[in-house]
Write a protein that holds these residues in place. Sequence first.
Motif, PDB file in Angstrom:
ATOM      1  N   SER A 144       0.816  -1.217   0.000  1.00 48.67           N
ATOM      2  CA  SER A 144       0.000   0.000   0.000  1.00 48.67           C
ATOM      3  C   SER A 144       0.844   1.259   0.000  1.00 48.67           C
ATOM      4  N   ASP A 145       1.875   1.276   0.845  1.00 52.58           N
ATOM      5  CA  ASP A 145       2.705   2.474   0.965  1.00 52.58           C
ATOM      6  C   ASP A 145       3.897   2.462   0.020  1.00 52.58           C
ATOM      7  N   LYS A 146       4.066   1.349  -0.736  1.00 55.55           N
ATOM      8  CA  LYS A 146       5.130   1.223  -1.746  1.00 55.55           C
ATOM      9  C   LYS A 146       6.529   1.415  -1.160  1.00 55.55           C
ATOM     10  N   MET A 147       6.713   0.925   0.042  1.00 55.81           N
ATOM     11  CA  MET A 147       8.030   1.039   0.682  1.00 55.81           C
ATOM     12  C   MET A 147       8.875  -0.172   0.313  1.00 55.81           C
ATOM     13  N   LYS A 148      10.158   0.038   0.215  1.00 57.73           N
ATOM     14  CA  LYS A 148      11.091  -1.051  -0.042  1.00 57.73           C
ATOM     15  C   LYS A 148      11.346  -1.771   1.282  1.00 57.73           C
ATOM     16  N   GLN A 149      11.809  -3.015   1.161  1.00 57.65           N
ATOM     17  CA  GLN A 149      12.010  -3.817   2.364  1.00 57.65           C
ATOM     18  C   GLN A 149      13.032  -3.177   3.317  1.00 57.65           C
ATOM     19  N   ALA A 150      14.057  -2.558   2.772  1.00 55.94           N
ATOM     20  CA  ALA A 150      15.058  -1.898   3.629  1.00 55.94           C
ATOM     21  C   ALA A 150      14.433  -0.726   4.389  1.00 55.94           C
TER      22      ALA A 150
END
Length: 183
Positions: A144-150
């Motif tokens: 949903s927030d399009k954040m990368k795993q890092a």
Amino acid sequence: MYASASSDIREILAKVAQGDERAFTLLFNEYYGLLERRMFYFSKSEPMAQEMALDVFLNIWISRKALQNISCFKSYLLTISRNHAFNCLKKHKRQDKRRKQWLENTDRFVREQPEDTFDYYSRIDAAVESLPPQQKKIYLLSRSDKMKQAQIAKELDIALETVKKHMVLALRNIKSRARNIAI
């Protein structure tokens, strides 16, 4: 300066070829009506005829240097207008064919969709809601927030490997539920 376009067309064409806008306006006023009627003959549409006539005059202005070599402007105008009309009609026919094909494909796609497609997506949403809290939080931050795993690892102050493990488990749970729904 010019009484009418028919008085000395060669002089007017020479002036237009040099970039004289007043001469071009005179040429336009003299021949626009004839050209619009001709375009209406081909298109059978008033707006399309007007647009094509304006396009022809725009092309004349763009290639105005060639006007110096024209001996009979009316014949030249009628020839380029006929060619332009045919090109426009071909283009319109291609666009119409593509539009009909697109509508057919869209209609077929809608008819082929299972009736419970929206129910399917709501069940996937329910599968996401049923994930354990940490898996759900990581999954939503990723999708949903399009954040990368890092970024997720940094924000939640956990190890990157933990984020990866939770994502794998969350996707596995959602896929498992999706397969069960599809059967």
